[in-house]
Write a protein that holds these residues in place. Structure first.
Motif, PDB file in Angstrom:
ATOM      1  N   SER A  79      -7.678   7.085   1.670  1.00 53.35           N
ATOM      2  CA  SER A  79      -8.675   6.792   0.634  1.00 53.35           C
ATOM      3  C   SER A  79      -9.015   5.313   0.599  1.00 53.35           C
ATOM      4  CB  SER A  79      -8.156   7.233  -0.741  1.00 53.35           C
ATOM      5  OG  SER A  79      -7.995   8.628  -0.776  1.00 53.35           O
ATOM      6  N   VAL A  80      -8.009   4.486   0.731  1.00 59.77           N
ATOM      7  CA  VAL A  80      -8.235   3.035   0.713  1.00 59.77           C
ATOM      8  C   VAL A  80      -8.996   2.610   1.959  1.00 59.77           C
ATOM      9  CG1 VAL A  80      -7.061   0.793   0.851  1.00 59.77           C
ATOM     10  CG2 VAL A  80      -6.318   2.501  -0.823  1.00 59.77           C
ATOM     11  N   ALA A  81      -8.602   3.113   3.119  1.00 60.83           N
ATOM     12  CA  ALA A  81      -9.288   2.750   4.373  1.00 60.83           C
ATOM     13  C   ALA A  81     -10.769   3.130   4.304  1.00 60.83           C
ATOM     14  CB  ALA A  81      -8.615   3.418   5.566  1.00 60.83           C
ATOM     15  N   LEU A  82     -11.071   4.319   3.800  1.00 64.58           N
ATOM     16  CA  LEU A  82     -12.465   4.755   3.721  1.00 64.58           C
ATOM     17  C   LEU A  82     -13.248   3.896   2.724  1.00 64.58           C
ATOM     18  CD1 LEU A  82     -12.247   8.657   3.924  1.00 64.58           C
ATOM     19  CD2 LEU A  82     -12.335   6.973   5.751  1.00 64.58           C
ATOM     20  N   SER A 126     -11.955 -13.224   4.909  1.00 62.64           N
ATOM     21  CA  SER A 126     -11.903 -13.144   3.444  1.00 62.64           C
ATOM     22  C   SER A 126     -10.909 -12.092   2.957  1.00 62.64           C
ATOM     23  CB  SER A 126     -13.285 -12.778   2.885  1.00 62.64           C
ATOM     24  OG  SER A 126     -14.226 -13.743   3.226  1.00 62.64           O
ATOM     25  N   HIS A 127     -10.745 -11.029   3.734  1.00 59.57           N
ATOM     26  CA  HIS A 127      -9.889  -9.908   3.328  1.00 59.57           C
ATOM     27  C   HIS A 127      -8.998  -9.477   4.492  1.00 59.57           C
ATOM     28  CE1 HIS A 127     -12.736  -9.618  -0.003  1.00 59.57           C
ATOM     29  NE2 HIS A 127     -13.713  -9.445   0.865  1.00 59.57           N
ATOM     30  N   PRO A 128      -8.055 -10.317   4.909  1.00 58.80           N
ATOM     31  CA  PRO A 128      -7.262  -9.977   6.101  1.00 58.80           C
ATOM     32  C   PRO A 128      -6.488  -8.662   5.994  1.00 58.80           C
ATOM     33  CG  PRO A 128      -6.386 -11.934   4.997  1.00 58.80           C
ATOM     34  CD  PRO A 128      -7.673 -11.594   4.341  1.00 58.80           C
ATOM     35  N   SER A 129      -5.916  -8.381   4.836  1.00 57.14           N
ATOM     36  CA  SER A 129      -5.153  -7.133   4.694  1.00 57.14           C
ATOM     37  C   SER A 129      -6.087  -5.934   4.672  1.00 57.14           C
ATOM     38  CB  SER A 129      -4.302  -7.168   3.425  1.00 57.14           C
ATOM     39  OG  SER A 129      -3.318  -8.172   3.536  1.00 57.14           O
ATOM     40  N   ALA A 138      -7.147  -5.268   8.241  1.00 59.52           N
ATOM     41  CA  ALA A 138      -6.076  -4.650   9.026  1.00 59.52           C
ATOM     42  C   ALA A 138      -5.969  -3.153   8.710  1.00 59.52           C
ATOM     43  CB  ALA A 138      -4.745  -5.345   8.744  1.00 59.52           C
ATOM     44  N   VAL A 139      -5.998  -2.792   7.435  1.00 57.61           N
ATOM     45  CA  VAL A 139      -5.899  -1.378   7.046  1.00 57.61           C
ATOM     46  C   VAL A 139      -7.094  -0.599   7.580  1.00 57.61           C
ATOM     47  CG1 VAL A 139      -5.994   0.208   5.061  1.00 57.61           C
ATOM     48  CG2 VAL A 139      -4.423  -1.741   5.039  1.00 57.61           C
ATOM     49  N   MET A 140      -8.267  -1.163   7.438  1.00 59.90           N
ATOM     50  CA  MET A 140      -9.500  -0.519   7.886  1.00 59.90           C
ATOM     51  C   MET A 140      -9.467  -0.261   9.394  1.00 59.90           C
ATOM     52  SD  MET A 140     -13.204  -2.347   7.505  1.00 59.90           S
ATOM     53  CE  MET A 140     -13.675  -3.058   9.058  1.00 59.90           C
ATOM     54  N   LEU A 178       0.837  -1.192   0.000  1.00 55.16           N
ATOM     55  CA  LEU A 178       0.000   0.000   0.000  1.00 55.16           C
ATOM     56  C   LEU A 178       0.879   1.251   0.000  1.00 55.16           C
ATOM     57  CD1 LEU A 178      -2.911   0.897  -0.067  1.00 55.16           C
ATOM     58  CD2 LEU A 178      -2.968   0.812   2.412  1.00 55.16           C
ATOM     59  N   GLY A 179       1.415   1.557  -1.172  1.00 52.33           N
ATOM     60  CA  GLY A 179       2.269   2.726  -1.332  1.00 52.33           C
ATOM     61  C   GLY A 179       2.147   3.288  -2.737  1.00 52.33           C
ATOM     62  N   VAL A 180       2.442   4.553  -2.886  1.00 51.42           N
ATOM     63  CA  VAL A 180       2.299   5.245  -4.168  1.00 51.42           C
ATOM     64  C   VAL A 180       3.123   4.573  -5.260  1.00 51.42           C
ATOM     65  CG1 VAL A 180       2.832   7.410  -5.368  1.00 51.42           C
ATOM     66  CG2 VAL A 180       1.656   7.460  -3.171  1.00 51.42           C
ATOM     67  N   ASN A 181       4.375   4.238  -4.964  1.00 45.55           N
ATOM     68  CA  ASN A 181       5.237   3.641  -5.987  1.00 45.55           C
ATOM     69  C   ASN A 181       4.689   2.301  -6.470  1.00 45.55           C
ATOM     70  OD1 ASN A 181       6.994   5.808  -5.876  1.00 45.55           O
ATOM     71  ND2 ASN A 181       8.337   4.836  -4.386  1.00 45.55           N
TER      72      ASN A 181
END
Length: 196
Positions: A60-63, A100-103, A106-108, A31-34
């Motif tokens: 943005s991703v968390a929301l 189903s979506h562990p990553s 975690a981010v959320m 989860l990074g710009v690059n």
């Protein structure tokens, strides 16, 4: 006129979708710009037109994840009116989402929502309303509602994090332990309701 350059036709939603795809494939470190720029086949400056660096990307991703999670919870609780069944169904939906979506989960959960931010406040309110509805907590004052929410979130999040870290090694079904925990939370909430 030639074909539009991909960077020029790119939207913020394209960036978020690519970031979530990276997250699903490679975990939180992606989860990074690059990394998202590589996923989209563009140079990193093209991302900055849509999000404010890595911090803005994570926000943005968390929301976006929070919104999809709330949609899933609402879909799974449609037609359920009994408060305990509603609470149980929402709690199981949360655990299933995390499995189903562990990553994504975690981010959320690691993103700190700010009630002073209009977009984040909207998600906080939607989450609070779902929670109030699930346990018919409309008569709780604001402080009691916050206490109950914190207690439930800590219990469910803690359980899921331990489970995902494979720290539940004792010879007892995690599913059974989760059910016992939900029963105990309902008893604790009933106690709080009786003391307001």
């Amino acid at each position: 006129m030639g074909r539009p350059v991909k960077e020029k036709s790119l939207t913020q939603q394209d960036v978020i979708n690519a970031a979530i795809a990276c997250l699903d494939k490679e975990g939180e470190t992606a989860l990074g710009v690059n990394r998202v720029a590589r996923e989209l086949g563009i140079k990193p400056p093209g991302i900055y037109k849509h999000v404010d660096g890595n911090t803005g990307l994570r926000r943005s991703v968390a929301l976006a994840i929070w919104r999809s999670y709330l949609v899933e919870c609402k879909q799974q609780t449609i037609g359920i009116t009994e408060p305990r069944d509603l609470f149980r169904t929402a709690a199981i939906a949360t655990r299933n989402f995390a499995r189903s979506h562990p990553s994504r989960y975690a981010v959320m959960m690691q993103y700190q929502m700010r009630p002073t931010d209009a977009e984040e406040a909207e998600i906080i309110q939607e989450s609070l309303q779902l929670f109030q509805k699930s346990l018919q907590l409309y008569e709780l004052n604001d402080n009691a509602l916050i206490d109950v929410m914190r207690m439930v979130n800590a219990a469910i999040y803690g359980f899921i994090m331990r489970e995902q870290s494979e720290l539940m090694t004792l010879n007892r079904s995690a599913d059974e332990s989760y059910e016992v925990m939900l029963d105990a939370l309902i008893v604790a909430i009933t106690h709080i309701q009786g003391n307001i």
